[in-house]
Design a protein around this motif. Structure first.
Motif, PDB file in Angstrom:
ATOM      1  N   LEU A  13       0.828  -1.211   0.000  1.00 52.55           N
ATOM      2  CA  LEU A  13       0.000   0.000   0.000  1.00 52.55           C
ATOM      3  C   LEU A  13       0.860   1.258   0.000  1.00 52.55           C
ATOM      4  O   LEU A  13       0.583   2.209  -0.734  1.00 52.55           O
ATOM      5  CB  LEU A  13      -0.942   0.008   1.205  1.00 52.55           C
ATOM      6  N   MET A  14       1.900   1.263   0.820  1.00 53.22           N
ATOM      7  CA  MET A  14       2.746   2.456   0.914  1.00 53.22           C
ATOM      8  C   MET A  14       3.484   2.702  -0.403  1.00 53.22           C
ATOM      9  O   MET A  14       3.440   3.808  -0.964  1.00 53.22           O
ATOM     10  CB  MET A  14       3.736   2.315   2.070  1.00 53.22           C
ATOM     11  N   ALA A  15       4.173   1.708  -0.901  1.00 50.83           N
ATOM     12  CA  ALA A  15       4.954   1.873  -2.131  1.00 50.83           C
ATOM     13  C   ALA A  15       4.044   2.025  -3.349  1.00 50.83           C
ATOM     14  O   ALA A  15       4.335   2.804  -4.261  1.00 50.83           O
ATOM     15  CB  ALA A  15       5.903   0.692  -2.317  1.00 50.83           C
ATOM     16  N   GLY A  16       2.922   1.311  -3.370  1.00 52.46           N
ATOM     17  CA  GLY A  16       1.994   1.404  -4.493  1.00 52.46           C
ATOM     18  C   GLY A  16       1.328   2.764  -4.586  1.00 52.46           C
ATOM     19  O   GLY A  16       1.095   3.275  -5.687  1.00 52.46           O
ATOM     20  N   GLY A  38      10.423   0.421  -9.470  1.00 54.48           N
ATOM     21  CA  GLY A  38      11.007   0.975  -8.247  1.00 54.48           C
ATOM     22  C   GLY A  38      10.089   0.806  -7.049  1.00 54.48           C
ATOM     23  O   GLY A  38      10.550   0.517  -5.936  1.00 54.48           O
ATOM     24  N   GLY A  39       8.780   0.968  -7.261  1.00 47.90           N
ATOM     25  CA  GLY A  39       7.824   0.759  -6.166  1.00 47.90           C
ATOM     26  C   GLY A  39       7.843  -0.675  -5.669  1.00 47.90           C
ATOM     27  O   GLY A  39       7.780  -0.931  -4.465  1.00 47.90           O
ATOM     28  N   GLY A  40       7.955  -1.630  -6.588  1.00 47.95           N
ATOM     29  CA  GLY A  40       8.051  -3.034  -6.181  1.00 47.95           C
ATOM     30  C   GLY A  40       9.320  -3.309  -5.398  1.00 47.95           C
ATOM     31  O   GLY A  40       9.310  -4.040  -4.402  1.00 47.95           O
ATOM     32  N   ALA A  41      10.428  -2.695  -5.821  1.00 50.04           N
ATOM     33  CA  ALA A  41      11.695  -2.873  -5.102  1.00 50.04           C
ATOM     34  C   ALA A  41      11.625  -2.239  -3.717  1.00 50.04           C
ATOM     35  O   ALA A  41      12.112  -2.813  -2.734  1.00 50.04           O
ATOM     36  CB  ALA A  41      12.849  -2.283  -5.907  1.00 50.04           C
ATOM     37  N   VAL A  42      11.030  -1.061  -3.631  1.00 45.96           N
ATOM     38  CA  VAL A  42      10.887  -0.393  -2.325  1.00 45.96           C
ATOM     39  C   VAL A  42       9.982  -1.215  -1.411  1.00 45.96           C
ATOM     40  O   VAL A  42      10.258  -1.358  -0.211  1.00 45.96           O
ATOM     41  CB  VAL A  42      10.356   1.045  -2.501  1.00 45.96           C
ATOM     42  N   LEU A  66       1.430  -7.011  -5.740  1.00 42.13           N
ATOM     43  CA  LEU A  66       0.424  -6.253  -4.996  1.00 42.13           C
ATOM     44  C   LEU A  66       0.678  -4.749  -5.109  1.00 42.13           C
ATOM     45  O   LEU A  66      -0.262  -3.961  -5.232  1.00 42.13           O
ATOM     46  CB  LEU A  66       0.418  -6.675  -3.528  1.00 42.13           C
ATOM     47  N   THR A  67       1.940  -4.360  -5.078  1.00 46.22           N
ATOM     48  CA  THR A  67       2.296  -2.952  -5.242  1.00 46.22           C
ATOM     49  C   THR A  67       1.848  -2.440  -6.598  1.00 46.22           C
ATOM     50  O   THR A  67       1.314  -1.339  -6.720  1.00 46.22           O
ATOM     51  CB  THR A  67       3.812  -2.770  -5.071  1.00 46.22           C
TER      52      THR A  67
END
Length: 162
Positions: A13-16, A38-42, A66-67
């Motif tokens: 939720l946060m990164a997505g 990058g969001g998936g990696a974070v 999910l991200t």
């Protein structure tokens, strides 16, 4: 051996949310695929911090996918008010072009006047396609992030005997 399942939802939720906002803003979204990867990696990094240990590639792929899905929903929601602005901008541009272009075919501006059913259908189709593509890109980013978590938590090599 610890058999607990990691909490995937909070990092996703946060990164997505961040990746979706960045993907939905015009002129920033030119790096759309990189924002999702990058969001998936974070998200994988945040998950590794929460679990306190290295992640498997599967864990990274799950949290990354999910991200990507969260990012697709956020990007679609961010894009709703921007679509109205873009539509108005394009309509003004076409009217201005119509003043200067005498050779435009009759009814050329009618493509802007789509009914609400078509708009909702296209919105849902776009959301579904974005979710599928973003989930795949997010999974890729999650696997990359998981590999970095394993690398950092690996024990140092033993000193050379000599």
């Amino acid at each position: 051996m610890d058999q607990r399942q990691p909490e995937y939802l909070t990092p996703a939720l946060m990164a997505g949310a961040v990746a979706g906002i960045l993907s939905g803003i015009p002129f920033v979204n030119c790096l759309c695929c990189l924002w999702i990867i990058g969001g998936g990696a974070v998200a994988a990094h945040l998950l590794a911090q929460r679990t306190g240990g290295p992640l498997t590639g599967g864990d990274g792929a799950i949290v990354g996918a999910l991200t990507g899905i969260v990012a697709a929903v956020v990007e679609a929601l961010v894009g709703i008010p921007l679509r109205a602005f873009n539509r108005e901008f394009v309509q003004r541009l076409m009217e201005r072009m119509g003043q200067f272009a005498d050779d435009m075919p009759a009814g050329w501006e009618s493509w802007l006047d789509q009914g609400p059913g078509a708009s909702v259908g296209l919105f849902l189709l776009g959301l579904f396609l974005s979710a599928a593509i973003f989930a795949a890109l997010g999974a890729l980013g999650g696997i990359i992030g998981a590999s970095f978590s394993r690398r950092r938590s690996a024990p140092p090599p033993p000193p050379a005997a000599g």
